[in-house]
Scaffold this motif. Sequence first.
Motif, PDB file in Angstrom:
ATOM      1  N   VAL A 151       0.818  -1.217   0.000  1.00 50.75           N
ATOM      2  CA  VAL A 151       0.000   0.000   0.000  1.00 50.75           C
ATOM      3  C   VAL A 151       0.856   1.274   0.000  1.00 50.75           C
ATOM      4  N   PRO A 152       1.782   1.468   0.952  1.00 49.02           N
ATOM      5  CA  PRO A 152       2.587   2.712   0.898  1.00 49.02           C
ATOM      6  C   PRO A 152       3.503   2.781  -0.327  1.00 49.02           C
ATOM      7  N   THR A 153       4.014   1.621  -0.739  1.00 49.36           N
ATOM      8  CA  THR A 153       4.890   1.623  -1.919  1.00 49.36           C
ATOM      9  C   THR A 153       4.097   1.986  -3.173  1.00 49.36           C
ATOM     10  N   TYR A 154       2.887   1.470  -3.274  1.00 49.87           N
ATOM     11  CA  TYR A 154       2.015   1.746  -4.411  1.00 49.87           C
ATOM     12  C   TYR A 154       1.676   3.236  -4.491  1.00 49.87           C
ATOM     13  N   LEU A 155       1.385   3.824  -3.319  1.00 51.13           N
ATOM     14  CA  LEU A 155       0.997   5.237  -3.290  1.00 51.13           C
ATOM     15  C   LEU A 155       2.165   6.180  -3.580  1.00 51.13           C
ATOM     16  N   SER A 156       3.384   5.743  -3.291  1.00 50.97           N
ATOM     17  CA  SER A 156       4.541   6.626  -3.476  1.00 50.97           C
ATOM     18  C   SER A 156       5.221   6.438  -4.834  1.00 50.97           C
ATOM     19  N   SER A 157       4.784   5.459  -5.615  1.00 54.29           N
ATOM     20  CA  SER A 157       5.417   5.199  -6.914  1.00 54.29           C
ATOM     21  C   SER A 157       4.695   5.958  -8.024  1.00 54.29           C
TER      22      SER A 157
END
Length: 793
Positions: free
Chosen positions: A740-746
């Motif tokens: 979730v955080p990786t998806y939102l920051s990419s």
Amino acid sequence: MYQHVLALAFAVKEINEIPKLLPNITLGFHILNGYYIAMMTYKATLNLLCTQYRFVPNFTCDSHKKLIALIGGYVTETSSIIANIVSIYNIPQLTYGSFSPAHGDRTVFPFLYQMVPNEDYQYRGVVQLLHHFGWTWIGLLAVDDDYGDRFLQVMVPLLTQNNICYAFILRTPKRTYVDEYLNFLLRHLEDYPVLMDRKVNACFVNGEPPSWQNLRMLLFYAPLFSLPPVGKVWIATSQWEFESLSVQRLWDIQNFHGAISFTVHSNQPLGFQNFIDTVKPSWANRDGFIQLFWEQAFSCSLKFSSLNVDSKKFCTREEKLESLPRTFFEINMIGHSYNVYNAVYAVAHALHAMHISSSKHRLLGERLKFQIVQPWTFHHFLRKIFFNNSVGDTVRFDKNQELLAGFDVTNWVTFPNNSFVRVKVGRLDPQAPPGKELALNDDQIEWHRSFNQVLPLSVCNDYCYPGYSRKKKEGERFCCYDCDPCPEGMISDQKDMDACMKCPEDHYANRDQNQCIPRLLSYLSYKEPLGIILTILTISLSFIATLVLGIFKNHKETPIVKANNQTLTYVLLIFLLLCFLCSLLFIGQPGKVTCILQQMTFGIVFSVVLSTVLAKTITVVLAFMATKPGSGMRKWVGKRLTNSLVLSGSFIQVGICMVWLITSPPFPDKDMNSLKEEIIVECNEGSASMFYCVLGYMGFLAIVSFTVAFFARKLPDSFNEAKFITFSMLIFCSVWLSFVPTYLSSKGKYVVAVEIFSILSSGGGLLGSIFLPKCYILILRPELNSKEHLIRR
């Protein structure tokens, strides 16, 4: 100029030698000089109206000598004076110079015909020429009289409308008596420093006489007062001619090298050169101009006198006109002389048309008497003339009685011996389409020698080059400005742009901000390294899942396979294979179908996998509880429960996906803002809340499976998959929690890569944790795959 007289005489001579044009009629002419003085011009005009050399205004004493038309004058003031008188008698007047009334009222001269197109065409041509060379900071020179006032009244607004500024306006003296003229000129030397402005390299001169003599005298006297010479590009209208007074014979004209003027279009009639060769002091009995011209041109005397023996030589009368400097006499017919030539032919053709018309209505045997033709009856035929002259040029008037013709753009090339050459470097055609009236050949132009044959600049400040825009200076003219770099994301691709412009959405500004470069489409492609790696990883895991399924299929009768719920195992392996394969939907350029299939397939397939894992976990727990004596759980152990768990868990996710598909389905989209140089082609979720509902439901199934498996992890090993499921769920939850955080920051393709990696790693965790231990026993330790061993354990 004396050549105008010769052009008139030559035209009349030609016409009288053409029997078909005016049969049995001999044209005559009479020439008077107004000396550019109003009083003398009025007197000369009245003399033309009188006959038998008697000055009796408004009285005709000889009915056989009628004035049929008048050709003149050379300048506007002379033409206006003549028109004021001859218009009373309705006599046609053909002016061979530019005609620009001081008050702009052309309608008060209904009997005036212009052999030069309207002067306003030249003004617009000058504006186009200034734009062509990028000159926006110029000087204006005009004679200090009513005609100079009108020139400025027309020109100043025209320049402003076309984004051109004048740095100064220099008014030169009007024609007057010599003593007053010299005083005026010396007074104007105080204004000479304005010509020294190095930013102003182009000056537009109103060519109305005496502008040429004024400017020449100003530049001649400047060195005598220790004033430096100036190198300019002088731009002039068609009246500009390099004619010199006798006192100016030795004056240098090098200051005017490279001047550009709009000259009356001219051609060379056949026979004119031979005619010039016949001109001698005695060539005509009644030429009242030849003696004065000859004596001034050749600095000699035609009459012997004791008073001039020491001062002047005696003329041989065999001097050649071609030996004269061109500032005194030009051998080739110039534009205004060509207008005189055409004007004479226009009168002749109008008379011919009148003769043809009259012959149709006269009685048989009656003879038309041209000598008593009334001048006002002549206008009807003169307005409608249409003919080609001897060199093929068309002569006709428009509705304003102005000749339909163009101008030649002439470059004046001077030489140290005070001679010069007119070089035609372009054409101004008023009848051409808008914006294409002016045609120039830049390569032929000779610039003033101070510019070293480099295109001069005439701007208030240096250009704002591409990448910059103009910024107004407070308190300065609009042609004076600063240059500001374009803001980020904006460009200017031309010099001196008023404002930078934004690139289209599918382009971006380059580093110099002078060009828009197409943005590349960015998506995870099969051809790039990251796409290739993920594709290979997907195919590898799919192959492993297929291999495991094959191993279990080949060992389906063995105890360890039977003990692990054979149906659920097959379902789990098949959907794990589908999980791996669905990641291929995320690679390549997104389309409408692939965008819908990506998230829907991923959500449903993973829900089936998690539901199956949950069913396997609950089956293990119920199996151990059913083995206790007297337990009522035995009825729950079977296919009905597992099928119900798998189907119910899957159908809930299917329902969520159906709602998502109906309300706001995913669609292909382009992200223009995240990256400067690329357009991200992506699948828009449509509804972010539905996307997170799908993920949330998967998380719920994973947590339930993890919780059940965690509490059942200490059951006996031989029948227990719980600890493997616990470990697999721990991997699964860890992967998707970090997703979730990786998806939102990419951004861009890396968003898709993160999701593919999460799918493959979580699916690989399930495959490895649950099935690899069993494959190890089935292939490497078959002795452990026996019923006795399982019971013993």
